[in-house]
Design an enzyme around this catalytic site. Structure first.
Site, short mmCIF file in Angstrom:
data_model
loop_
_atom_site.label_atom_id
_atom_site.label_comp_id
_atom_site.label_asym_id
_atom_site.label_seq_id
_atom_site.Cartn_x
_atom_site.Cartn_y
_atom_site.Cartn_z
N GLN A 161 -7.63 -0.26 3.67
CA GLN A 161 -8.40 -0.92 4.74
C GLN A 161 -9.79 -1.35 4.27
OE1 GLN A 161 -7.27 -1.98 7.51
NE2 GLN A 161 -5.38 -0.82 7.76
N GLY A 192 0.82 -1.21 0.00
CA GLY A 192 0.00 0.00 0.00
C GLY A 192 0.85 1.26 0.00
N THR A 193 1.94 1.24 0.75
CA THR A 193 2.79 2.44 0.84
C THR A 193 3.34 2.80 -0.54
OG1 THR A 193 3.37 1.87 3.10
CG2 THR A 193 4.86 3.39 1.95
N CYS A 200 2.60 1.01 15.21
CA CYS A 200 3.69 1.96 15.06
C CYS A 200 4.97 1.20 14.77
CB CYS A 200 3.81 2.76 16.35
SG CYS A 200 4.89 4.13 16.15
N SER A 211 -3.77 -3.07 -0.76
CA SER A 211 -2.61 -3.79 -0.24
C SER A 211 -3.00 -5.24 0.04
CB SER A 211 -2.14 -3.11 1.05
OG SER A 211 -1.13 -3.86 1.66
N ASN A 227 -7.77 3.58 9.00
CA ASN A 227 -7.15 2.39 9.60
C ASN A 227 -7.35 2.32 11.11
OD1 ASN A 227 -5.37 4.63 8.73
ND2 ASN A 227 -3.91 3.70 10.15
N HIS A 268 -1.65 -7.62 2.09
CA HIS A 268 -1.59 -8.26 3.41
C HIS A 268 -2.73 -7.85 4.33
CE1 HIS A 268 0.27 -5.04 6.05
NE2 HIS A 268 0.47 -4.51 4.87
N1 PLP Z 1 -2.83 3.04 3.92
C1 PLP Z 1 -3.54 2.63 4.98
C2 PLP Z 1 -4.89 3.24 5.24
C3 PLP Z 1 -3.03 1.66 5.84
O1 PLP Z 1 -3.74 1.26 6.90
C4 PLP Z 1 -1.75 1.12 5.55
C5 PLP Z 1 -1.15 0.12 6.47
O2 PLP Z 1 -1.45 0.06 7.64
C6 PLP Z 1 -1.06 1.57 4.42
C7 PLP Z 1 -1.63 2.53 3.62
C8 PLP Z 1 0.28 1.01 4.06
O3 PLP Z 1 0.13 -0.25 3.49
P1 PLP Z 1 1.35 -1.31 3.45
O4 PLP Z 1 1.53 -1.81 4.83
O5 PLP Z 1 0.88 -2.37 2.50
O6 PLP Z 1 2.53 -0.59 2.92
#
Ligand code: PLP
Length: 389
Positions: free
Chosen positions: A183, A71-72, A330, A203, A155, A205
């Site tokens: 999410q 996701g990042t 965190c 994402s 999230n 996972h």
């Molecule tokens: N965006 C949201 C709303 C998330 O909750 C998260 C992860 O907790 C991410 C992005 C990042 O995703 P990833 O862990 O796959 O990089």
């Protein structure tokens, strides 16, 4: 050893058996998806099947799917001032986002800090459309094209944002819309056409795929954000580097399973969460439910025991066999007061004691029963210590 109960699916979900099987099959195969020999073509077929499945999860055109490492990375790829639609450059001058986004969006990535505007939210964490309208009017008057990035579901709280309304408004002034649906995808029905967004991040996972998979999906396959990496022409030139085929295969399998049962699972998981919330509130009137009567994900509860630090709650529950998160998970291991709860105006004393329960595909009635048992064993002691402090 204590029997464990896992209620932290918003941090990560267990890998679904069908995703695990797809991952292992792909690990056992050899072949780069870009090679022309039989092995390469077999890997390409796995990749394209996964692309169809992932696109299907959000009702998108598979040609719009760009696989990423999570996701990042999907958010990072989306948040750029520089796009192309076909051959024509399309530049966004300003990033408009909200104070409750995940850190992966709040950083603004390739936008200069001066060109990022963070919009406030109301006391339930929702973006007010009047606030958005005022910002859009201002930027339009100054001739600035906007990229708006508004998450579909939060999230920490599960609160759902009015993304379809955002898309209508931003498109009316010629801007682009990105939504982080990391999410939401797999937990509620998500339709990219109905949301009207141009780009959506998901994402693997979070929905029972393996770590290392994610996607940025463009509604219009001809819309291209400037790539983050230079290199080969994979993913139609939008994301260089040999694809992580095992993670992508697992992502496809998880997406297909999640999509097939999303409505019945939404009802089932909602019922589990409601049973736990209702029981907790009746046994422990001191417990504060931070967001209740608002449109939110069926799986997420944000709670607080004011006066007991969140880390203390999480550790005590963990020792008794229940895995939950303090505010946001965190990565540094430090728990800071949640920026989401701060943006909602939750008082510091309550926010410092906030923790999150999140259900998922592997949760069942036995998890609710065991979690209640753990709370009954652990919480009275924490409340007594709070009273004595
Ligand atoms: N965006 C949201 C709303 C998330 O909750 C998260 C992860 O907790 C991410 C992005 C990042 O995703 P990833 O862990 O796959 O990089």
């Amino acid at each position: 050893m204590t029997e464990r109960t896992y209620l932290d699916h918003n941090a990560t979900s267990p890998v679904r058996p069908e995703a695990r099987a797809a991952l292992l099959d792909a690990l056992d195969a050899t072949g780069n998806g870009s090679s022309v020999h039989s092995e390469g073509r077999a890997s390409r077929a796995v990749l394209e099947t996964a692309r169809l499945r992932v696109a299907g999860l959000v009702g998108a055109d598979p040609r719009g799917v760009v696989f990423t490492a999570g996701g990042t990375e999907a958010d990072t790829l989306a948040l750029t001032p520089h796009f192309q639609r076909g051959e024509a450059p399309l530049t966004c001058d300003v990033l408009l986002t909200t104070a409750v986004e995940h850190a992966a969006v709040l950083r603004g990535h390739r936008f200069a800090p001066d060109n990022v505007e963070i919009l406030p939210v109301d006391n339930r964490g929702r973006l007010r459309l009047e606030t958005l309208d005022a910002a859009l009017e201002r930027h339009q008057a100054e001739g600035r094209r906007v990229l708006a990035s508004v998450m579909l579901a939060n999230n920490e709280t599960g609160v759902i944002q009015p993304v379809a309304e955002v898309s209508r408004r931003v498109h009316a002034v010629g801007g682009l819309v990105h939504t982080d649906a990391v999410q939401a995808a797999g937990r509620i029905p998500v339709s990219l056409p109905a949301l009207g967004a141009d780009l959506i991040s998901i994402s693997a996972h979070k929905l029972g795929g393996a770590p290392g998979g994610g996607a940025l999906i463009m509604a219009d396959p001809d819309l291209r954000p400037a790539p983050v990496f230079g290199g080969g022409g994979q993913e139609r030139g939008r994301r260089a580097g040999s694809e992580n085929i095992p993670a992508i295969a697992a992502f496809g399998a998880a997406a297909e399973s999640a999509a097939a049962a999303v409505e019945s699972e939404q009802r089932r998981i909602h019922a589990l969460r409601e049973r736990l919330e209702d029981a907790l509130r009746s046994v422990f009137p001191e417990l504060v439910l931070l967001v209740g009567d608002v449109d939110r994900l069926p799986n997420t509860s944000s709670l607080s025991v004011p006066g007991v630090p969140a880390e203390t709650i999480v550790i005590a529950l963990d020792l008794a066999g229940l895995a939950v998160s303090a505010g946001a998970a965190c990565s540094s291991g430090k728990v800071a007061t949640s920026h989401v709860l701060t943006a909602m105006g939750v008082p510091e004393r309550i926010a410092r004691s906030a923790f999150r329960l999140s259900f998922g595909w592997s949760s069942g009635d036995e998890d609710v029963d065991r979690a209640l048992g753990v709370f009954r064993r652990v919480l009275p002691g924490l409340l007594r210590r709070r009273a004595a402090a």
